[in-house]
Design a protein around this motif. Structure first.
Motif, PDB file in Angstrom:
ATOM      1  N   THR A  72      -2.510-111.052 -33.388  1.00  0.00           N
ATOM      2  CA  THR A  72      -3.780-111.698 -33.736  1.00  0.00           C
ATOM      3  C   THR A  72      -3.470-113.096 -34.237  1.00  0.00           C
ATOM      4  OG1 THR A  72      -4.600-109.516 -34.403  1.00  0.00           O
ATOM      5  CG2 THR A  72      -5.950-111.411 -34.980  1.00  0.00           C
ATOM      6  N   PRO A  73      -3.228-114.051 -33.329  1.00  0.00           N
ATOM      7  CA  PRO A  73      -2.854-115.396 -33.785  1.00  0.00           C
ATOM      8  C   PRO A  73      -3.975-116.122 -34.515  1.00  0.00           C
ATOM      9  CG  PRO A  73      -3.191-115.359 -31.410  1.00  0.00           C
ATOM     10  CD  PRO A  73      -3.244-113.937 -31.861  1.00  0.00           C
ATOM     11  N   THR A  74      -5.185-116.012 -33.984  1.00  0.00           N
ATOM     12  CA  THR A  74      -6.331-116.684 -34.609  1.00  0.00           C
ATOM     13  C   THR A  74      -7.502-115.712 -34.678  1.00  0.00           C
ATOM     14  OG1 THR A  74      -7.090-117.556 -32.479  1.00  0.00           O
ATOM     15  CG2 THR A  74      -5.655-118.974 -33.808  1.00  0.00           C
ATOM     16  N   LEU A  75      -8.389-115.986 -35.624  1.00  0.00           N
ATOM     17  CA  LEU A  75      -9.566-115.149 -35.792  1.00  0.00           C
ATOM     18  C   LEU A  75     -10.799-116.042 -35.836  1.00  0.00           C
ATOM     19  CD1 LEU A  75      -8.352-112.622 -38.528  1.00  0.00           C
ATOM     20  CD2 LEU A  75      -8.686-112.168 -36.090  1.00  0.00           C
ATOM     21  N   ALA A  76     -11.810-115.668 -35.086  1.00  0.00           N
ATOM     22  CA  ALA A  76     -13.076-116.404 -35.060  1.00  0.00           C
ATOM     23  C   ALA A  76     -14.178-115.432 -34.685  1.00  0.00           C
ATOM     24  CB  ALA A  76     -13.028-117.566 -34.066  1.00  0.00           C
ATOM     25  N   VAL A  77     -15.302-115.552 -35.360  1.00  0.00           N
ATOM     26  CA  VAL A  77     -16.439-114.672 -35.106  1.00  0.00           C
ATOM     27  C   VAL A  77     -17.704-115.519 -35.024  1.00  0.00           C
ATOM     28  CG1 VAL A  77     -16.897-114.225 -37.551  1.00  0.00           C
ATOM     29  CG2 VAL A  77     -17.617-112.554 -35.836  1.00  0.00           C
ATOM     30  N   THR A  78     -18.623-115.088 -34.161  1.00  0.00           N
ATOM     31  CA  THR A  78     -19.901-115.781 -33.968  1.00  0.00           C
ATOM     32  C   THR A  78     -21.029-114.852 -34.381  1.00  0.00           C
ATOM     33  OG1 THR A  78     -19.001-117.059 -32.121  1.00  0.00           O
ATOM     34  CG2 THR A  78     -21.391-116.937 -32.302  1.00  0.00           C
ATOM     35  N   ALA A  79     -21.946-115.379 -35.148  1.00  0.00           N
ATOM     36  CA  ALA A  79     -23.090-114.576 -35.579  1.00  0.00           C
ATOM     37  C   ALA A  79     -23.892-114.125 -34.366  1.00  0.00           C
ATOM     38  CB  ALA A  79     -23.972-115.382 -36.522  1.00  0.00           C
TER      39      ALA A  79
END
Length: 357
Positions: free
Chosen positions: A95-102
């Protein structure tokens, strides 16, 4: 046998000490209740029951999964007690990067748990923490965000299970499964958490601090691993309200102007002149009498002049100028023609009579 009698001053001292102890106890209890009431907001009372410390919850889950009673005695090896040198370790896996969109797709968070303690673990329980941050709160720190905007699922055996979110005595939210995973010595095990953010999440939510921890059945705990998850909340553009057009006020029927003003009827042209019914039609001229030496010819029939039908000029047309004779002259011409024809007949009759003699 002699009986000792306590002096009155000593009795007063004992009574005073007891009263002071009771007062101190009451005061301490009241202070604890007041402190709890003031700090209850930080423990997340608005989100439900206050969560126990993540280490305590994981430790309780590990103990619950461990065999107990007679079963534990039967399953336990007859060798000496297992000794672990240290505790389990946990970290983010692939899991190199984490990003979430509403309102967007769920985000998987891979977790790797290792055991290099010299002995196996029967049950190591992972814990996920989510510390939200709002842009208006400045850099760093943790902001309060209602747990209803976040959802966490857990998968250790191929099945996804939704986990309840509990708040500690700060805005951080914790998710801990009821059962962990076994890890042999020198080996690793992998589980997955899944996080999603509701579409109606706060617009100024810009960051989530994600934490991972693990607790073994003997109470040994790992160090916390942390990673930042960026948040994107799309702006919802509300359509501009449209104002319906006001209808034009209807004018009364009496005020409506006519489309075109009535025109004055045109005056008729010159009145047509009456045409006289006594105008005779043209008459045929009588034939000239034959020469005297010519043989007698049959008497020609008399021709009677016939009156021409009266014609009426169409209305609105001017009267034409007359080119012929007036009415008295035409009558005289007709009489003269009749007398001439009669005389010619008499001349022919006389000649026939002479020829017979």
């Amino acid at each position: 046998m002699s009986t000792s009698v306590m002096p009155a001053s000593a009795k007063n001292t004992v009574v005073r000490r007891r009263v002071a102890a009771v007062a101190a106890t009451v005061l301490l209890a009241g202070s604890v209740q007041l402190l709890t009431a003031e700090s209850s907001w930080a423990c997340g009372s608005s989100d439900g029951p206050v969560a126990a410390a993540p280490e305590a919850a994981a430790k309780a889950a590990a103990k619950a999964a461990a065999p107990q009673g007679d079963t534990a005695k039967a399953d336990a090896p007859k060798t000496e007690a297992v000794t672990h040198n240290g505790g389990p370790e946990i970290g983010f896996h692939m899991t190199p990067t984490l990003a979430v969109t509403a309102g967007g797709p769920k985000v998987d968070i891979g977790v790797g748990i290792t055991n290099f303690t010299g002995a196996p673990y029967r049950n190591v329980v992972p814990t996920l923490s989510l510390a939200t941050h709002l842009a208006g709160d400045g850099d760093g720190g943790v902001s309060y965000v209602a747990s209803k905007y976040l959802a966490v699922e857990y998968n250790a055996d191929g099945t996804w299970k939704k986990l309840p979110l509990r708040r500690g005595c700060d805005p951080t939210l914790f998710a801990t499964p009821a059962k962990g995973v076994p890890i042999a010595d020198g080996r690793a095990n992998h589980v997955t958490f899944r996080v999603s953010l509701a579409a109606d999440a706060p617009a100024d939510l810009d960051l989530i601090h994600v934490g991972l921890g693990a607790t073994a059945e003997d109470g040994a705990r790992s160090e916390w691993a942390q990673k930042e998850m960026t948040v994107k909340v799309p702006k919802v553009t509300k359509p501009a309200p449209t104002t319906p057009a006001k209808p034009a006020p209807a004018k009364p029927a009496g005020t409506t102007k006519p489309a075109a003003e009535p025109t004055t009827p045109a005056k008729p042209a010159a009145k047509p002149a009456p045409v006289s019914d006594n105008t005779p039609a043209a008459t045929a001229k009588p034939t000239a009498p034959a020469a005297a030496a010519a043989p007698a010819a049959p008497v020609a029939p008399k021709t009677t002049p016939t009156a021409a039908p009266a014609t009426t000029a169409p209305a609105g047309t001017p009267e034409l100028a007359q080119t012929g004779t007036d009415t008295p002259n035409g009558l005289l011409a007709g009489i003269a023609a009749g007398i001439a024809a009669l005389g010619a007949g008499m001349v022919l009759t006389v000649r026939r009579l002479r020829a017979q003699r």
